[in-house]
Scaffold this active site. Structure first.
Site, PDB file in Angstrom:
ATOM      1  CG  ASP A 249      -6.041   0.793  -0.538  1.00 31.27           C
ATOM      2  OD1 ASP A 249      -6.957   0.728  -1.379  1.00 31.27           O
ATOM      3  OD2 ASP A 249      -5.122   1.623  -0.605  1.00 31.27           O
ATOM      4  CE  LYS A 271      -3.560   2.331   5.963  1.00 31.09           C
ATOM      5  NZ  LYS A 271      -3.128   1.798   4.669  1.00 31.09           N
ATOM      6  CG  MET A 384     -10.904   9.343   2.780  1.00 34.53           C
ATOM      7  SD  MET A 384      -9.237   9.014   3.387  1.00 34.53           S
ATOM      8  CE  MET A 384      -8.376  10.504   2.866  1.00 34.53           C
TER       9      MET A 384
END
Length: 464
Positions: A249, A271, A384
């Site tokens: 990822d 992602k 995040m």
């Protein structure tokens, strides 16, 4: 890569060394280990070389160098303390298209010798392309301590059984899986511990009873850490090196990806917020399909696969279908990034607990458990959270944290691109915007951030 590493067979082939001193002795010793036919061109020989000549291990040409001495040579090494002679050797060798090495004169060389770890028939060569021979030797020393001297016997065992294994298993993948199981299992341990006869007997029995290896797919769920490849676990690196296909990822660093087996198929399923190359359900099905095809599948994730890495969702699918898997924890961003930023997550004077949270939930909101995040004497680490940083700071203040509470945002922590912005909650979003911080970022909130001014030790600008 500045030079192509190759291994040249020198058995019985003429190799010329110009020079008869201590430096020449080291080069001659190396060539003799490779079973080369060594000719030395030098008016005189040091005592050690003279002894080797008396044992008829080399030939001596007692003369000053002349280009004709290189006729019929496959390589030549100049190891004199006379610059003019070294230049003459280099010019003559290049004119004849003979590989030449001039000791301590990279500009005159067409090849260089490496620092060698000899576990014949396994040989490891380390080169710095002349940038730092001392560093290459230090790396060799480290490798020497990691690889048992009996590894050569293990390679010899594999060579003895190679043809039989090739007959037993029809495909390259089946043979590779078989050998990986053998060379990392009890048979290998028997060889390394000096029980070679028992190892040979065990391998014989394995070949008699082992069925062709079909549908032995497996998934390795591996934490790739926060970015610095030196933070990988040994187990992670081993599995990365034996995977058939790697699914990775966005958060896996380029440096970590470079350690995956070179011929493995690479599939990117990165992602970002609201952007998915593959939805999670499709990733789950991809892992399942590849494993059922008999492949060893590396699912490589940034940080730790069980901390905001959706590893639990992926192995749920594998367990439902009976697919074997391994989970290898990694250093999560919270611990790795905070350490490299000089911010301890706990401290007796400032924080007796630490809480990890994600900056957005599955539905994309930042509707977090704010009362739990504003408890005193704790550190809050937010994954995040860059996109919602302004709202996060506002909510933390609205629910009781002081606007003066120290906070930090760390971009690409542990890597050469690490950047850190430190502020208080009231001004953090503004300063992050001014710094044009970009994902991946980690936010740390708490009194421990005060310690960065004193404890910051990693400065990528100074290390470059």
């Amino acid at each position: 890569m500045h030079a192509l590493p190759i291994f040249m067979s020198l058995q019985g082939r003429r190799c010329v060394v110009v020079g008869g001193g201590d430096v020449a002795t080291r080069k001659v010793t190396m060539l003799l280990k490779a079973e080369a036919a060594v000719d030395i061109v030098s008016p005189e020989l040091c005592a050690e070389l003279a002894e080797l000549e008396s044992q008829q291990k080399l030939s001596h040409i007692p003369a000053l160098f002349s280009p004709e001495h290189l006729d019929g040579a496959v390589i030549v090494i100049a190891a004199t303390d006379d610059e003019a002679t070294n230049i003459a050797v280099s010019v003559a060798a290049k004119a004849r298209n003979i590989p030449v090495n001039v000791v301590d004169a990279p500009a005159l060389c067409t090849f260089t010798t490496a620092a060698i770890v000899d576990r014949s028939p396994i040989v490891i060569a380390i080169s710095s392309s002349n940038a730092s021979p001392v560093l290459a030797r230090l790396i060799r020393t480290r490798i020497e301590t990691m690889i048992p001297s009996t590894y050569g016997r293990l390679a010899a065992l594999a060579a003895d059984f190679r043809d039989r294994v090739k007959q037993r298993f029809l495909t390259t993948q089946q043979r590779r899986i078989f050998w990986e199981d053998v060379l990392q299992g009890p048979i290998a341990e028997q060889v390394l511990s000096g029980q070679e006869p028992a190892a040979r007997l065990a391998l014989e029995k394995l070949l008699e009873h082992e069925s062709p290896m079909q549908n032995k797919g497996e998934v390795y769920l591996v934490g790739g850490g926060p970015g610095d490849p030196d933070l990988l676990t040994f187990r992670a690196l081993r599995l990365m090196q034996q995977a058939d296909v790697a699914i990775y990822d966005k958060l896996v660093s380029k440096e970590v990806l470079n350690l995956v087996r070179r011929d493995a198929e690479m599939i990117y399923v990165g992602k970002a917020r609201d952007q998915h190359t593959l939805p999670q359900d499709e990733i789950n099905q991809l892992l399942l399909r590849l494993a059922k095809e008999g492949k060893r599948v590396l699912r490589l994730k940034g940080g730790d696969p069980f901390i905001f890495g959706r590893g639990g969702e992926e192995i749920e699918t594998l367990m439902e279908h009976g697919v074997p898997f391994q989970v290898v924890p990694g250093i999560t961003a919270a611990t790795g990034v905070s350490s490299y930023a000089g911010i301890p997550l706990t401290h007796r004077d400032y924080a007796q607990s630490c809480i990890f949270t994600t900056g957005h939930l599955k539905d994309g909101t930042v509707d977090l458990d704010w009362p739990a995040l504003v408890r005193p004497k704790q550190t809050v680490v937010i994954y995040m959270g860059l996109v919602g940083i302004e709202q996060i700071c506002q909510q933390l203040i609205a629910h009781g944290l002081s606007p003066d509470m120290p906070a930090a945002v760390v971009q690409q922590g542990t890597t050469s691109k690490q950047r850190v912005v430190v502020a208080d909650l009231a001004t953090l979003a503004e300063k992050v915007g001014q710094a044009e911080m970009k994902p991946p970022c980690l936010t740390i909130v708490g009194e421990v951030v005060k310690l960065r001014e004193k404890l910051a030790w990693f400065d990528p600008d100074k290390s470059n």
